[in-house]
Design a protein around this motif. Structure first.
Motif, mmCIF file in Angstrom:
data_model
loop_
_atom_site.group_PDB
_atom_site.id
_atom_site.type_symbol
_atom_site.label_atom_id
_atom_site.label_comp_id
_atom_site.label_asym_id
_atom_site.label_seq_id
_atom_site.Cartn_x
_atom_site.Cartn_y
_atom_site.Cartn_z
ATOM 1 N N UNK A 242 38.092 29.785 44.392
ATOM 2 C CA UNK A 242 37.147 28.838 43.781
ATOM 3 C C UNK A 242 37.112 29.009 42.270
ATOM 4 N N UNK A 243 37.148 30.251 41.802
ATOM 5 C CA UNK A 243 37.135 30.487 40.363
ATOM 6 C C UNK A 243 38.410 29.969 39.719
ATOM 7 N N UNK B 46 40.970 26.055 36.171
ATOM 8 C CA UNK B 46 42.013 25.038 35.977
ATOM 9 C C UNK B 46 41.391 23.708 35.575
ATOM 10 N N UNK B 47 40.298 23.333 36.228
ATOM 11 C CA UNK B 47 39.612 22.081 35.903
ATOM 12 C C UNK B 47 39.138 22.049 34.453
ATOM 13 N N UNK C 10 44.947 30.253 30.788
ATOM 14 C CA UNK C 10 45.386 31.226 31.788
ATOM 15 C C UNK C 10 44.304 31.317 32.860
ATOM 16 N N UNK C 11 44.401 30.478 33.903
ATOM 17 C CA UNK C 11 43.323 30.423 34.895
ATOM 18 C C UNK C 11 43.456 31.443 36.023
ATOM 19 N N UNK C 12 44.387 32.383 35.901
ATOM 20 C CA UNK C 12 44.599 33.348 36.972
ATOM 21 C C UNK C 12 43.552 34.458 36.892
ATOM 22 N N UNK C 13 42.636 34.560 37.856
ATOM 23 C CA UNK C 13 41.590 35.589 37.800
ATOM 24 C C UNK C 13 42.106 37.004 37.985
ATOM 25 N N UNK C 14 43.382 37.156 38.324
ATOM 26 C CA UNK C 14 43.949 38.486 38.515
ATOM 27 C C UNK C 14 44.785 38.942 37.324
ATOM 28 N N UNK C 15 44.965 38.085 36.339
ATOM 29 C CA UNK C 15 45.872 38.387 35.240
ATOM 30 C C UNK C 15 45.166 39.165 34.143
ATOM 31 N N UNK C 16 45.106 40.483 34.299
ATOM 32 C CA UNK C 16 44.551 41.354 33.272
ATOM 33 C C UNK C 16 45.468 42.559 33.100
ATOM 34 N N UNK C 17 45.640 42.986 31.867
ATOM 35 C CA UNK C 17 46.571 44.061 31.561
ATOM 36 C C UNK C 17 45.923 45.435 31.521
#
Length: 445
Positions: free
Chosen positions: A317-318, A323-324, A329-336
């Motif tokens: 949902x997030x 994206x809306x 970068x709408x990927x909630x898992x993309x953190x370094x």
């Protein structure tokens, strides 16, 4: 016989599944967690098997299969039909020998879509049962759930009685999906948070070599606890604050976005739930070098607490809402950068271990995932473990980072620094150079 029941995934299960979706077909074993349970002297194979069977009967997560094909994945709880375990011969009656076996199993994929999310056997040495050797998938357990399994297994093989049956993942899933107001409020919170994230910490795609080092320090734990009590903040926020200051110093920055791991067990109803409840609760940490350390640490504590309280959300949902809104970068898992506080599970290193006086290096660093992954555990002492990439820190700086965090905690406890910029980060212990890489060259910074 009871019937199978199907429900949506919990938000924690969904996060694990979406993390697996980012992995290639050869990396589906990444979610496997080795687990070794001690079998008391005098306990036979049948008794150990019966204890594990009782846990499988008691916890639906251990007899659940997952269907990831649909847009909205589901979980199906299978009726309990008994458990039969094989035995595996251990070369020695030690926990280390059992962990070696579990580690080998963990490299093989668990078919959680057709069977269940675990593999187990009774480890024996010269005919004597010594350990239950397990691999349990992260869809079924997190760190807190592993501790729960250990405690309950110990109770059962010792002849004790367990508390009444706990809540189950399906119960949590139905509540989470049914509370639309809570879901909406949490998503709106994260939509607002996303505007303040540091893009440099959301790049992804770092394929440079990873290095892993660890440090154990009773002095650092005493210091962190002293600061925690003096300022009325959590120990983990003190450790995170010290880590942020060291990272800023090494990277020449004053802001960073950390992916905090939320345990999501603050609600007492779910504290005995066997499931995976961890989710990312990202937070940007900023340091005014002229501010007093107490101001910095209190603000960090309040900010982290607020984000951890919002750590349970639907990742699908997030992503859709980000994206809306046109998020780049709408990927909630993309953190370094990850920071994971594991709780009071740290034990002292074995005699002769480098971690007692030095930084201990490991050759088995996972060569994927975030560029910076710091884990902290308290217990008999503070245990810090860091996996970092060449492009982000480099091998030499990976070891120095840990020693500098220890130094920062000690200096903060002494109360000497008047400003954040004055905190002494010079290591108090020897830091050995990193070991040679596989090609024979010494790893570079």
């Amino acid at each position: 016989m009871s019937q199978a029941k199907t429900a949506p995934l919990t938000f924690g299960q969904l996060s694990v599944l979406r993390d697996l979706d980012l992995s290639g077909p050869d990396e589906q074993s990444d979610g496997n967690l080795p687990l070794v349970l001690d079998v008391p002297s005098g306990t036979g194979v049948d008794e150990a098997t019966a204890a594990w069977a009782r846990l499988v009967e008691r916890h639906e997560a251990l007899r659940t299969v997952y269907d990831r094909r649909a847009a909205e994945p589901t979980q199906t709880v299978q009726p309990f039909q008994g458990v039969r375990l094989d035995t595996v011969e251990l070369p020695a009656p030690t926990r280390e020998a059992a962990l070696d076996v579990a580690g080998e199993w963990a490299e093989e994929e668990i078919r959680f879509d057709v069977e269940h999310s675990w593999r187990a056997a009774v480890g024996v040495h010269q005919g004597v049962a010594t350990h239950l050797v397990c691999v349990v998938h992260h869809l079924a357990v997190d760190s807190a759930a592993c501790t729960l399994l250990e405690d309950e297994f110990r109770t059962l093989v010792s002849g004790g009685t367990l508390a009444p049956d706990p809540p189950q993942p399906v119960d949590l899933a139905l509540e989470q999906h049914g509370d639309e107001q809570q879901r909406s409020q949490t998503i709106e919170f994260w939509l607002d948070e996303w505007r303040g994230f540091v893009e440099e910490d959301r790049q992804g795609g770092d394929r440079s070599r990873r290095h892993r080092a660890a440090l154990y320090s009773e002095r650092a734990q005493d210091a962190a606890r002293a600061v925690s009590e003096r300022l009325s903040v959590s120990v983990q926020s003190v450790v995170l604050g010290a880590a942020a200051l060291v990272l800023f110093d090494l990277r020449g920055r004053d802001r960073a976005t950390f992916g905090l791991l939320a345990g999501n067990r603050m609600d007492k109803r779910w504290q005995t739930l066997l499931s995976s409840m961890n989710q990312l609760a990202p937070m940007t940490v900023a340091a005014d070098r002229d501010a007093a350390p107490a101001v910095f640490l209190r603000m960090l504590y309040m900010n982290s607490l607020e984000r951890l309280l919002h750590g349970s959300y639907s990742i699908d949902e997030l992503r859709a809402r980000l994206t809306e809104t046109g998020c780049a970068n709408p990927d909630p898992l993309q953190f370094d950068c990850y920071f994971n506080y594991l709780g009071d599970i740290a034990e002292p290193p074995a005699e002769g271990s480098p971690a007692r006086d030095d930084v201990e290096w490991f050759a088995d660093a996972w060569q994927g995932g975030p560029r910076f992954n710091l884990r902290a555990a308290t217990g008999t002492g503070l245990h810090l473990s860091l996996t970092a990439s060449d492009d982000y820190l480099g091998a030499g700086a990976t070891g120095r980072f840990l020693a500098s965090v220890e130094a920062a905690l000690v200096d903060l406890a002494d109360g000497a620094p008047e400003t954040v910029g004055a905190v002494d980060l010079a290591p108090l212990r020897k830091v050995s150079p990193p070991p040679p890489t596989q090609d024979g060259d010494t790893a570079h910074e």
